[in-house]
Write an enzyme that holds these catalytic residues in place. Structure first.
Site, PDB file in Angstrom:
ATOM      1  N   TYR A  30      40.927  30.851  33.736  1.00 44.34           N
ATOM      2  CA  TYR A  30      42.126  31.677  33.587  1.00 44.34           C
ATOM      3  C   TYR A  30      41.891  32.679  32.454  1.00 44.34           C
ATOM      4  O   TYR A  30      41.497  32.301  31.343  1.00 44.34           O
ATOM      5  CB  TYR A  30      43.354  30.822  33.246  1.00 44.34           C
ATOM      6  N   SER A  31      42.140  33.954  32.729  1.00 45.00           N
ATOM      7  CA  SER A  31      42.025  34.970  31.685  1.00 45.00           C
ATOM      8  C   SER A  31      43.039  34.692  30.586  1.00 45.00           C
ATOM      9  O   SER A  31      44.202  34.367  30.862  1.00 45.00           O
ATOM     10  CB  SER A  31      42.271  36.364  32.273  1.00 45.00           C
ATOM     11  N   TYR A  67      39.278  37.219  41.330  1.00 43.76           N
ATOM     12  CA  TYR A  67      39.193  35.800  41.695  1.00 43.76           C
ATOM     13  C   TYR A  67      39.815  35.579  43.067  1.00 43.76           C
ATOM     14  O   TYR A  67      40.547  36.424  43.560  1.00 43.76           O
ATOM     15  CB  TYR A  67      39.901  34.927  40.645  1.00 43.76           C
ATOM     16  N   CYS A 116      41.319  43.706  37.283  1.00 45.44           N
ATOM     17  CA  CYS A 116      41.518  42.263  37.183  1.00 45.44           C
ATOM     18  C   CYS A 116      42.647  41.843  38.116  1.00 45.44           C
ATOM     19  O   CYS A 116      43.703  42.480  38.158  1.00 45.44           O
ATOM     20  CB  CYS A 116      41.838  41.854  35.748  1.00 45.44           C
ATOM     21  N   GLU A 129      36.789  41.817  36.990  1.00 47.60           N
ATOM     22  CA  GLU A 129      36.930  40.359  36.959  1.00 47.60           C
ATOM     23  C   GLU A 129      38.030  39.984  37.958  1.00 47.60           C
ATOM     24  O   GLU A 129      39.223  40.109  37.666  1.00 47.60           O
ATOM     25  CB  GLU A 129      37.292  39.855  35.563  1.00 47.60           C
TER      26      GLU A 129
END
Length: 642
Positions: free
Chosen positions: A418-419, A642, A600, A640
């Protein structure tokens, strides 16, 4: 009009209009011309008795007038006409007032705290001045009339008389009244003295009575059903107590104690408890703070009741002395104790300090839902205490290991990344906490026509369900791809996010604009944030972005893509790539001048963005592949997903 009528025509011990600051301002602004015009005709006189209970006789506040019945009706009519101004105008006044109130968080907290103290002293001072000789005569005349007719009781006294009819002891009645919302301790202390009880009995009974319902309230609010039932009340409490979440836990404790302790409209133990719950304060911390505030309120009310103006000011000064150490200090703290030397040197960025076999165990400080009721799903902001033993930089991620084992093989669950959604100093700016922005992952089963609990996200649900004090096993910090290059303070940052992909950018923006950091003090470039979500209720941290935008209009830009509320130029839904395309020329110009662009969010965002960028590049006669290769080579391209 109801409040005006109460204060002008009926004896009462209440002297405060229960309206928020913006609404009160708007009301006075529109009432004043009518009041002034009426004063020229009949010269109304409102008489307030000296400070209550200042003689052996158990007096009440007497707010009365010298009007005859005809003038009363005339003045009521004037007030009614004045109050019937366009309601939209009033709402506009409120909105303008709210917009003008935006400022940096720390400055807002300081100003709010100082204003609360100053206003309280002003209120106490102006409400307890001794009347003139003429006023005293009028008071005596009115008092004789009132005594001859009937004694006017305020709500606390009426409730006390009601319980007395059941034969309950006065001390028990006082505790019951103190426990009731609206009346609480501040209304019960005068009632106790009116009942003839000594202050040594009144104060402890009121304090204990006021605290009795607070303990179960803090635990009951954790029940989802009750939380939904009380949503309108909680919404009001959140607006009143929003400033309590600023700063360290010590500052939160002090500000909550002051919020509960200063007897102003809208404050008190009940509102304080709901505010503490909404802010996710640890239960023990919240209880101790509320208790300190209740005791303070009891001392202030006792001092006002027994010693009038001087006693109230003295008690209030003591409260300011104890709480002012934390949140009235004019010295602005610097966030520079976690910096490299020089601050932009990335050679010592911590990476993978904690691994799967030896994870770090952090403790949850708070978990709070941060989206509205119409948002598509639930997103939570989770603050985790790492005691300063888990350093990280903005743009890095934490790995979280959910508890339990996998059903298929009995092995521990895999780590989820998790960022991190805070700067290296954390939301409390102590360097001992970090934050995560997590959306609860659920699966809608078309057959069940409901969420299938067997297919819900293991880690996201664990995090969104955590309570203060819960332990979280973590690894990392991970990654360097999303770090900010800070050596050149004029660098432009273009930040593109969908949903919880906003997390790393919150750390960027806090470092550059919210906190007193070397990077922020040196920054001269422009940070441009693009955020894509479904609708307005799904916007994340919008209040923070608006404050930064207000304070740094030349250095911060903000654009939203709301897919269910906006249309793109082709008439379709507005997705993130459509919003960026609207400013394609500016984006390409900035990139050609050395700007860094970040992406992101869900990996599904990238195909649409790359197709859009390719189309724009070709329209400018650029070879997209070569153009992109150049950005990557110069390290201007950061992804980045996911």
């Amino acid at each position: 009009f109801t409040y005006a009528k109460r204060h002008l025509f009926e004896p009462t011990y209440t002297q405060s209009i229960h309206l928020n600051a913006n609404r009160s301002f708007a009301l006075v602004k529109h009432l004043y011309p009518s009041l002034r015009a009426h004063n020229k005709r009949v010269t109304p006189t409102v008489v307030v008795s000296p400070s209550p209970f200042s003689t052996p006789k158990q007096q009440l506040f007497a707010a009365t007038t010298s009007y005859d019945e005809t003038n009363k009706k005339s003045f009521r009519k004037q007030l009614q006409n004045a109050f019937k101004f366009n309601n939209k105008t009033l709402q506009n006044e409120e909105v303008e007032g709210e917009k003008k109130s935006f400022s940096k968080r720390k400055m807002a907290m300081k100003m709010l705290s100082k204003a609360a103290i100053a206003f309280s002293i002003l209120l106490l001072t102006t409400s307890t001045f001794a009347p003139s000789a003429t006023a005293a005569k009028k008071t005596a005349a009115v008092a004789e009339t009132a005594t001859a007719a009937a004694e006017h009781l305020h709500v606390g006294q009426k409730v006390a008389n009601y319980f007395r009819s059941f034969g309950l002891p006065d001390v028990a009645i006082l505790a019951i009244i103190s426990a009731m919302p609206v009346i609480e301790l501040r209304g019960a202390v005068p009632v106790g003295l009116w009942m003839g009880l000594p202050i040594t009995t009144v104060l402890p009974a009121c304090v204990m009575g006021n605290m009795v319902p607070i303990v179960p309230l803090l635990f009951l609010l954790k029940n989802e059903g009750l939380e939904k039932l009380m949503k309108p009340i909680l919404d009001r409490a959140e607006k009143k107590s929003s400033s309590l979440g600023v700063g360290t836990l010590d500052k939160q404790w002090a500000s909550l104690a002051a919020f509960v302790g200063i007897p102003l409209p809208g404050t008190g133990a009940w509102t304080g408890a709901m505010g503490a719950f909404l802010l996710g304060m640890p239960t023990g911390l919240a209880l101790s703070s509320i208790f300190a505030g209740v005791v303070s309120a009891g001392c202030i009310m006792s001092a006002i009741t027994l010693a009038g103006k001087k006693g109230g000011i003295a008690a209030l000064a003591i409260l300011a002395l104890f709480t002012g150490k934390e949140f009235l200090s004019s010295k602005e703290e610097k966030q520079d104790f976690l910096e490299a030397d020089p601050y932009w040197d990335q050679s010592a960025v911590p990476v993978n300090v904690y691994k799967n076999k030896a994870p770090f165990v952090g403790k949850v400080v708070s978990t709070k839902r941060i989206v509205g009721p119409q948002a598509t799903g639930e997103t939570c902001h989770i603050v985790i205490d790492h005691e300063g033993n888990f350093p990280y930089w903005e743009g890095q991620s934490w790995g979280v290991m959910p508890p339990g084992t996998r059903e298929k093989d009995g092995k521990p669950h895999a780590v989820r990344l998790y960022s991190i959604a805070s700067s290296r100093y954390g939301d409390d700016m102590t360097g001992k906490t970090g934050s995560l922005c997590v959306r609860r992952a659920t699966y809608w089963c078309p057959e069940l026509k409901a969420d299938d609990p067997a297919k819900k996200g293991i880690c996201s649900n664990f995090l969104c369900d955590t309570q203060p004090g819960a332990e979280v096993m973590m690894t990392g910090p991970a990654g360097k791809v999303m770090l900010m290059p800070e050596e050149d303070p004029s660098t432009d940052y273009i930040m593109v996010a969908t949903g919880t992909g906003i997390a790393p950018y919150r750390g960027f923006i806090r470092r550059l604009f919210t906190e007193n950091t070397p990077a922020g003090n040196a920054y001269k470039g422009q940070a441009w944030l693009f955020l894509g979500v479904a609708n307005s209720d799904a916007l994340l941290y919008d209040d923070e972005w608006q404050i930064v935008k207000e304070n740094y209009p030349d250095n911060f830009r903000l654009d939203y893509a709301l897919s269910r509320e906006q249309e793109n130029k082709k008439g379709g839904k507005m997705y993130i790539q459509d919003k960026v395309e609207e400013y394609a020329d500016e984006v390409f110009d900035k990139l050609s001048n050395g700007a860094h662009i970040y992406f992101c969010g869900l990996k599904g965002m990238m195909p649409g963005i790359q197709d859009m960028l390719k189309g724009v590049a070709e329209s400018k006669g650029l070879d997209y592949d070569e153009w992109l290769k150049g950005l990557k080579k110069s390290k201007q391209w950061h992804v980045e997903v996911y």
